[in-house]
Write a protein that holds these residues in place. Structure first.
Motif, mmCIF file in Angstrom:
data_model
loop_
_atom_site.group_PDB
_atom_site.id
_atom_site.type_symbol
_atom_site.label_atom_id
_atom_site.label_comp_id
_atom_site.label_asym_id
_atom_site.label_seq_id
_atom_site.Cartn_x
_atom_site.Cartn_y
_atom_site.Cartn_z
ATOM 1 N N VAL A 24 -32.725 -44.396 34.559
ATOM 2 C CA VAL A 24 -33.099 -43.055 34.996
ATOM 3 C C VAL A 24 -33.844 -43.218 36.310
ATOM 4 C CG1 VAL A 24 -34.403 -40.964 34.473
ATOM 5 C CG2 VAL A 24 -33.343 -42.265 32.619
ATOM 6 N N THR A 25 -33.409 -42.521 37.338
ATOM 7 C CA THR A 25 -34.158 -42.544 38.594
ATOM 8 C C THR A 25 -34.371 -41.121 39.075
ATOM 9 O OG1 THR A 25 -32.084 -42.910 39.784
ATOM 10 C CG2 THR A 25 -33.434 -44.825 39.392
ATOM 11 N N ILE A 26 -35.525 -40.930 39.692
ATOM 12 C CA ILE A 26 -35.872 -39.614 40.205
ATOM 13 C C ILE A 26 -35.423 -39.541 41.663
ATOM 14 C CG2 ILE A 26 -37.797 -38.097 40.826
ATOM 15 C CD1 ILE A 26 -38.131 -40.373 37.835
ATOM 16 N N ALA B 4 -40.701 -50.667 25.824
ATOM 17 C CA ALA B 4 -40.515 -51.191 27.181
ATOM 18 C C ALA B 4 -41.883 -51.542 27.767
ATOM 19 C CB ALA B 4 -39.821 -50.153 28.038
ATOM 20 N N ASN B 5 -41.857 -52.274 28.853
ATOM 21 C CA ASN B 5 -43.098 -52.609 29.541
ATOM 22 C C ASN B 5 -43.257 -51.698 30.757
ATOM 23 O OD1 ASN B 5 -43.554 -54.751 27.716
ATOM 24 N ND2 ASN B 5 -42.131 -56.016 28.884
ATOM 25 N N LEU B 52 -33.925 -49.162 30.816
ATOM 26 C CA LEU B 52 -34.261 -49.387 29.405
ATOM 27 C C LEU B 52 -33.666 -50.661 28.845
ATOM 28 C CD1 LEU B 52 -34.078 -45.710 28.162
ATOM 29 C CD2 LEU B 52 -36.091 -47.026 28.822
ATOM 30 N N VAL B 53 -32.464 -51.007 29.301
ATOM 31 C CA VAL B 53 -31.861 -52.245 28.807
ATOM 32 C C VAL B 53 -32.706 -53.449 29.253
ATOM 33 C CG1 VAL B 53 -29.799 -53.703 28.915
ATOM 34 C CG2 VAL B 53 -29.557 -51.237 28.613
ATOM 35 N N ASP B 54 -33.353 -53.308 30.405
ATOM 36 C CA ASP B 54 -34.296 -54.328 30.888
ATOM 37 C C ASP B 54 -35.718 -54.101 30.358
ATOM 38 O OD1 ASP B 54 -32.317 -55.556 32.358
ATOM 39 O OD2 ASP B 54 -32.780 -54.455 34.187
ATOM 40 N N HIS B 55 -35.911 -53.110 29.493
ATOM 41 C CA HIS B 55 -37.233 -52.821 28.888
ATOM 42 C C HIS B 55 -38.278 -52.514 29.960
ATOM 43 C CE1 HIS B 55 -36.020 -54.294 24.871
ATOM 44 N NE2 HIS B 55 -35.242 -55.072 25.581
ATOM 45 N N LYS B 56 -37.901 -51.717 30.926
ATOM 46 C CA LYS B 56 -38.762 -51.537 32.096
ATOM 47 C C LYS B 56 -38.997 -50.065 32.409
ATOM 48 C CE LYS B 56 -39.205 -54.232 36.277
ATOM 49 N NZ LYS B 56 -38.564 -55.189 37.162
ATOM 50 N N ILE B 57 -40.269 -49.715 32.534
ATOM 51 C CA ILE B 57 -40.676 -48.399 33.018
ATOM 52 C C ILE B 57 -41.422 -48.645 34.319
ATOM 53 C CG2 ILE B 57 -42.136 -46.378 32.586
ATOM 54 C CD1 ILE B 57 -41.940 -47.065 29.568
#
Lengths: 62, 62
Positions: A24-26, B4-5, B52-57
């Protein structure tokens, strides 16, 4: 796989917009969703909340 | 588990803010992160992107 499903909040309802969202990107034009199959959707929306253990991305119109 | 991290973008760097984030909600005061252990952090930040597949926010200051 740890993708999530994106839902648009419409009043009391949550409408499924896209399953298996990875990225998801803004963007200036809106929110860009990309799922694990590479399919894309650009929406006039913003993120309302995330519940990742429930695989849920909640969006609201903007 | 599909948490996620969360990382804060600072220039070229990505600073780890919280591991194992489950819930993210956008509050008036900022972004509320809650991890799978129930720990909370409230940040003056907004979501930059999710992978999300990379568990990243990825977050950015606001």
């Amino acid at each position: 796989m740890c993708e999530a499903n994106a839902y648009m909040m419409e009043g009391e309802k949550e409408i499924l917009i896209m399953k298996s969202v990875d990225k998801v990107t803004i963007e200036d034009q809106g929110l860009l969703l990309v799922n694990i199959f590479g399919e894309q959707k650009l929406l006039k929306a913003r993120i309302h909340s995330l519940a990742l253990v429930d695989h849920k991305i909640l969006l609201e119109p903007r």
